[in-house]
Design an enzyme around this catalytic site. Structure first.
Site, PDB file in Angstrom:
ATOM      1  N   ASP A  93      58.155  38.065 -47.843  1.00  0.00           N
ATOM      2  CA  ASP A  93      58.425  37.075 -48.427  1.00  0.00           C
ATOM      3  C   ASP A  93      57.281  36.345 -49.668  1.00  0.00           C
ATOM      4  O   ASP A  93      57.863  36.032 -50.479  1.00  0.00           O
ATOM      5  CB  ASP A  93      58.609  36.291 -47.844  1.00  0.00           C
ATOM      6  CG  ASP A  93      60.046  35.877 -47.544  1.00  0.00           C
ATOM      7  OD1 ASP A  93      60.686  36.491 -48.430  1.00  0.00           O
ATOM      8  OD2 ASP A  93      60.671  34.431 -47.433  1.00  0.00           O
TER       9      ASP A  93
ATOM     10  N   ASP B  74      50.187  39.009 -37.767  1.00  0.00           N
ATOM     11  CA  ASP B  74      49.042  38.135 -37.045  1.00  0.00           C
ATOM     12  C   ASP B  74      49.685  39.210 -35.185  1.00  0.00           C
ATOM     13  O   ASP B  74      48.650  39.002 -34.531  1.00  0.00           O
ATOM     14  CB  ASP B  74      48.823  37.543 -36.724  1.00  0.00           C
ATOM     15  CG  ASP B  74      49.041  36.112 -36.406  1.00  0.00           C
ATOM     16  OD1 ASP B  74      50.638  35.642 -36.757  1.00  0.00           O
ATOM     17  OD2 ASP B  74      48.539  35.813 -35.392  1.00  0.00           O
TER      18      ASP B  74
ATOM     19  N   ASP C 171      63.994  29.742 -34.811  1.00  0.00           N
ATOM     20  CA  ASP C 171      63.415  30.394 -33.421  1.00  0.00           C
ATOM     21  C   ASP C 171      64.187  29.083 -32.362  1.00  0.00           C
ATOM     22  O   ASP C 171      65.529  29.997 -32.013  1.00  0.00           O
ATOM     23  CB  ASP C 171      62.000  30.396 -32.677  1.00  0.00           C
ATOM     24  CG  ASP C 171      61.625  29.379 -32.770  1.00  0.00           C
ATOM     25  OD1 ASP C 171      61.352  27.967 -33.137  1.00  0.00           O
ATOM     26  OD2 ASP C 171      59.997  29.562 -33.270  1.00  0.00           O
TER      27      ASP C 171
ATOM     28  N   ASP D  54      55.497  38.426 -35.523  1.00  0.00           N
ATOM     29  CA  ASP D  54      54.974  37.578 -36.408  1.00  0.00           C
ATOM     30  C   ASP D  54      53.697  37.764 -37.075  1.00  0.00           C
ATOM     31  O   ASP D  54      53.472  39.271 -36.252  1.00  0.00           O
ATOM     32  CB  ASP D  54      53.768  36.296 -35.791  1.00  0.00           C
ATOM     33  CG  ASP D  54      55.204  35.273 -35.271  1.00  0.00           C
ATOM     34  OD1 ASP D  54      56.201  35.376 -35.860  1.00  0.00           O
ATOM     35  OD2 ASP D  54      55.600  34.445 -35.024  1.00  0.00           O
TER      36      ASP D  54
END
Length: 782
Positions: free
Chosen positions: A178, A246, A341, A244
């Protein structure tokens, strides 16, 4: 519906019936009027019984129910006493209003007590699923959403995702970028457009070399939810694994989770814990010991298992496997709130789908590095949950079971803690400053109602969460967040649709100490509490007739101040490193002074690895040439990985640091940019290849604490922190007076360096091939 699912439903029904049956005698016992002396005896008996049964709460559900029921009687008695006997008279409306606000906050905590008792009454632990044939394994799309993370950080996550044990023809790894969208590449700001184009080109090359699909979209709409939905439109996998940027996965992630979907066709989610290789800023800045359980473990080790038993385990944004058909049924990832979520899970749960929580960490991620970014993250979570409570209230949502409604209300209402905490902090000040009567109580009632109520509450909390949270530490955490998140809650209630998604920066490394640029709200709160104590001292001196009340209220105010003073250390950023790194490794290797690895090599051990740097420890007795090695010397490193021979590839490195010690020589090497991908693959395997390491740091390394020890620890740390806090503020004022033009944000950012520090452990032996053969099964070995 699977047999396991039917069994869980039966247990949920049994628990509901048990609590419903117990509710009648509990309320009766709680409402029987008794004398103050009898109440004192009841307090002693209740406390002694809970203390005696506390060690067995974690092993037997019957003991847990008994403890919660006994405590429930006392809590109800306290609440009824507060309602009927402690509120001021109507002829003092100002005091009555203040007292009612405090009573409302206490009522909220009583409700939370019973919700917690219900939800954590029987946390579930799932058996591993049956192996499934590789030829019958469902296709999986692995999505890694990204916004502004560094290519080096993404390289490790993507490399690890590619190494997840699963048939190659049924696994697609996708980077959802993004940060390089058409909107950003065509920005009117030339610098922003150039940066976006460079990012897109860099990540496209990265994905091409790793064998990963690169996707982006036209516009940055609906934040992370929109990014994921745009990618899903181009994919057809039966299951979706979301990570995610990380969150680096271990190889057995799919082997441990896919089988549950085969067993239960109505299962839409398998959520796993979020484990972090670094400490959060509060944990670090307060200098909590490394064996103190991490803040998130209370949720992931206990509460989420309880939510799972009640059918309310929900999607936590990452480290989760979802069924694509269920996502399509609700139109993809939900985006009406900024917590996409939990909102997605609520929407799918209301369609009759089921979820599962697996308490085995198989990702390792990064906590926000600074207090400001930590607060930004928690503020986003709080805002999104309150948005859901307002816009999608589960109590009025069709399709949910009663237990699921309670689970979601509990999870959402938790984020009201800043309001409740602020009421508890400020209420004693109303008397100390203005003389408002917030309690009508004498000293005897304090000892038989209030103190036992607080003691029993802490004892129950310690019984339920003793191994995953120290007493009073949660209160310190809440106080550190309260003045910041409270403003976010107020704004959310005022305009529930006005919140915007802000990405939390997590790939920075704190190199120097500095005062957080958001220090003022928490500092002002502590100063206000201190002023309350001074007002109490004055009231003691000026109004001798009020001294009995001043003692009671002053003790409460002093306790609040001690916790807040300790919490204030959170605003002093400190680059403390773990003495026992959660990513420490010991991987054998051979290193040669010849860049082409043709010359003689020497045994070494890789002790840290990342796509940018690798650290080696040389065995004693290094041959000639290593004793006088110069900075900038090129070497060749060959890792020894018999279980993964494809990674035994020579890496050219350049020496950047050297440290000699009695136990050997430690050398740090820079990785040339051209070798980022091989270094990322090596890092993914040796650092993140074994989930047993994360389980050790979750379940074995942390130590529990008793109620008394926990209280004494916090009070001692608070007292010792005050002189240091005064000194640090004085030093900060001196520094800023010397540089009056410095901006707070620039001052903080000047000490931030964007890099990723990683190290780790060897990989486990994970069974399962990469080609879907008819007789092979997807499995793993513990």
């Amino acid at each position: 519906m699977s047999r396991n699912s039917s069994s869980l439903s039966a247990v949920r029904l049994l628990l509901l019936c048990t609590w419903a049956i117990l509710a009648v005698p509990l309320f009766f016992l709680a409402s029987v009027p008794i004398s103050v002396g009898t109440q004192g005896l009841l307090a002693l008996v209740t406390s002694a019984l809970i203390y005696g049964l506390k060690p067995f709460v974690g092993f037997k559900i019957s003991i847990r129910v008994i403890v919660m029921s006994v405590a429930g009687v006392f809590v109800l008695r306290y609440w009824l006493w507060r309602l009927f006997e402690t509120l001021p008279a109507l002829d003092d409306p100002v005091s009555l209003a203040a007292a009612l606000v405090l009573f409302a906050a206490e009522t909220f905590t009583v409700i939370v007590f019973f919700l917690t008792a219900f939800i954590t009454s029987d946390p579930v632990t799932h058996a591993k699923p049956q192996p499934i044939k590789l030829s019958e394994a469902p296709s999986v799309d692995i999505l890694v959403p990204s916004y502004d993370e560094s290519p080096e950080l993404l390289a490790v996550t993507l490399a690890a995702a590619k190494r997840i044990t699963y048939p190659d023809d049924k696994k697609t790894v996708v980077l959802c970028d993004d940060g390089g969208t058409d909107q950003r590449c065509n920005s009117d700001d030339p610098e922003r457009a150039a940066a976006a184009k460079e990012r897109r080109a860099t990540l496209q090359a990265l994905c091409a070399e790793l064998g990963v699909v690169y996707t982006t979209r036209a516009r940055n709409e609906h934040a992370k939810a929109g990014n994921l939905n745009a990618a899903l439109q181009k994919l057809t996998g039966e299951l979706v694994l979301i990570l995610d940027a990380d969150h680096v996965p271990t190889p057995e992630f799919l082997a441990r989770t896919v089988g549950y979907f085969a067993e239960n066709p109505r299962l839409f989610l398998v959520q796993t814990p979020h484990f972090f290789t670094n400490r959060d800023p509060i944990e670090r800045n307060l200098a909590l010991p490394e064996h103190c359980p991490s803040e998130n473990e209370m949720f992931y080790s206990e509460i989420h298992r309880g939510l799972d038993r009640m059918g309310g385990a929900f999607f936590c944004g990452s480290a989760a496997l979802l069924r694509r058909r269920a996502l399509d049924e609700v139109g993809g990832i939900s985006g009406e709130t900024i917590t996409e979520d939990a909102e997605t899970a609520l929407d799918i749960h209301s369609r009759g789908w089921e979820s599962l929580y697996l308490d085995h960490a198989m990702i390792a991620g990064l906590q926000p590095e600074t207090f400001a970014s930590f607060i930004q993250q928690r503020g986003r979570w709080a805002t999104g949950m309150i948005q859901m409570l307002i816009l999608k209230n589960p109590m009025f949502r069709s399709g949910l079971s009663f237990a699921q409604r309670l689970c979601y209300v509990n999870s959402m209402s938790f984020w009201l803690f800043p309001l409740i905490r602020m009421i508890f902090l400020l209420s004693p000040l109303l008397y100390l400053f203005f003389g408002l009567e917030i309690f009508v109580v004498d000293a005897n009632e304090v000892f038989v109602y209030i103190l036992p109520y607080l003691l029993i509450g802490f004892m129950v909390q310690n019984a339920l969460f003793s191994n995953v949270r120290w007493p009073q530490i949660s209160e310190v955490y809440e106080i550190a967040q309260t003045p910041y998140i409270l403003s976010a809650l107020i704004e959310t209630v005022r305009n529930p649709r006005g919140a915007t998604f802000k990405v939390t920066a997590k790939d920075g490394t704190l190199e120097h100490a500095f005062l957080s640029p958001i220090y003022r709200p928490l500092t002002l709160l502590v100063a206000l509490l201190l002023a309350g104590l001074l007002a109490g001292a004055y009231r003691w001196y000026a109004f001798p007739g009020d001294r009995a009340v001043v003692q009671i209220v002053g003790a409460w105010a002093l306790y609040n101040f001690m916790l807040a003073a300790f919490a204030l250390r959170a605003v002093f950023e400190r680059p403390r490193r773990l003495t026992r790194p959660r990513t420490a490794i010991s991987t054998p290797a051979r290193v040669s002074l010849a860049a082409d690895a043709a010359g003689p090599s020497h045994e070494a051990t890789i002790v840290a690895a990342s796509p940018e740097a690798i650290q080696l420890k040389l065995a004693k007795g290094a041959p000639a040439g290593w004793n006088d090695i110069a900075m900038g010397t090129e070497v060749s490193l060959l890792p020894v990985l018999p279980e993964t021979p494809d990674l035994e590839v020579a890496l050219p490195l350049t020496l950047s640091a050297l440290r000699r010690g009695v136990d050997g020589t430690v050398l740090t090497f820079d990785v040339p940019p051209a070798q980022t991908i091989p270094a990322a693959r090596l890092t993914a395997q040796v650092v993140y290849g074994d989930s047993r390491r994360w389980q050790f740091f979750r379940k074995v390394h942390p130590q529990g604490s008793t109620l008394v020890a926990g209280l004494l620890y916090v009070l001692m740390k608070s007292a010792l922190s005050m002189p240091q806090t005064i000194y640090d503020f004085a030093r900060e004022l001196t520094l800023r007076s010397a540089e009056p033009a410095a901006d707070d944000t620039v001052f903080a950012d000047a000490f931030m360096k964007s890099s990723t520090e990683t190290a780790g452990t060897p990989a486990p032996q994970v069974a399962g091939g990469t080609a879907a053969k008819a007789d092979d099964y997807l499995r793993y070995e513990d």
